[in-house]
Design a protein around this motif. Structure first.
Motif: not given
Length: 203
Positions: A89-92, A200-203, A50-54, A6-13
């Motif tokens: 690709l948006i965190p949930d 900030n990505d974590l609820r 090697a790189a990680l783009y969050f 539910i939180r994940g859906r609220a975060n989507k564009l």
């Protein structure tokens, strides 16, 4: 789990989150500057190759706006298709979503290394504090590896346990690395600013 989804859906564009092509054209220089500053704290360079783009809502809004601008898309269906492409690709709220890139400027070296690094996308890890390493769910909707070679770009989801989320929110250190036989690297810990942005990505 239900709460996370539910939180994940609220975060989507949604369409109403986006600027029209005209609005974006005017706002773009300032918006781009804001996004670039934001992205700085969301990049973890494991080494020169090697790189990680969050990713998060802002980085994906930028991606969508740029795609709409380049393709001159203004119809509702076209906009929705772009949202459907980038929203995953948006965190949930319980995970980190990452674009993992293998960066070899020389074409021949890249070809050689991608052949040696088959399966590397399953060997990337993150760790909160001294808890266990988490390995990603990679390329959920895409097949990016063949038996002969891996891809230079992978999309990943790192699912955190409740214990990890609590620790991260309390300021625990975050480390990352790769455990592949042909490519071992560790950044321990990542910059404090990066860890703070990822929290900030974590609820």
């Amino acid at each position: 789990m239900g709460a996370h989804s539910i939180r994940g859906r609220a975060n989507k564009l949604k369409r109403e989150d986006l600027m029209s092509l005209e609005e974006y054209d005017q706002a773009r220089p300032e918006f781009r500057q804001k996004v670039m500053a934001h992205k700085k704290n969301r990049l973890v360079r494991l080494n020169e190759n090697a790189a990680l783009y969050f990713e998060d809502q802002l980085t994906m809004q930028y991606q969508v706006q740029e795609m709409l601008r380049i393709e001159k898309i203004f119809d509702a269906q076209g906009i929705q298709e772009e949202l459907d492409t980038y929203n995953p690709l948006i965190p949930d709220g319980s995970n980190w979503k990452v674009t993992f890139m293998l960066e070899y400027p020389d074409v021949e070296e890249r070809k050689k290394m991608l052949a040696r690094l088959t399966g590397i996308e399953d060997k990337v890890w993150v760790r909160v504090d001294d808890l266990e390493k988490i390995y990603p769910i990679a390329n959920e909707d895409l097949e990016r590896t063949t038996e002969e070679k891996t891809s230079s770009v992978h999309f990943m989801r790192f699912e955190l346990t409740d214990e990890m989320i609590v620790a991260a929110k309390q300021g625990a250190s975050v480390s990352m690395g790769i455990d592949h036989d042909e490519f071992t690297v560790e950044v321990s810990p990542v910059a404090v600013e990066t860890a703070a942005s990822l929290v900030n990505d974590l609820r």
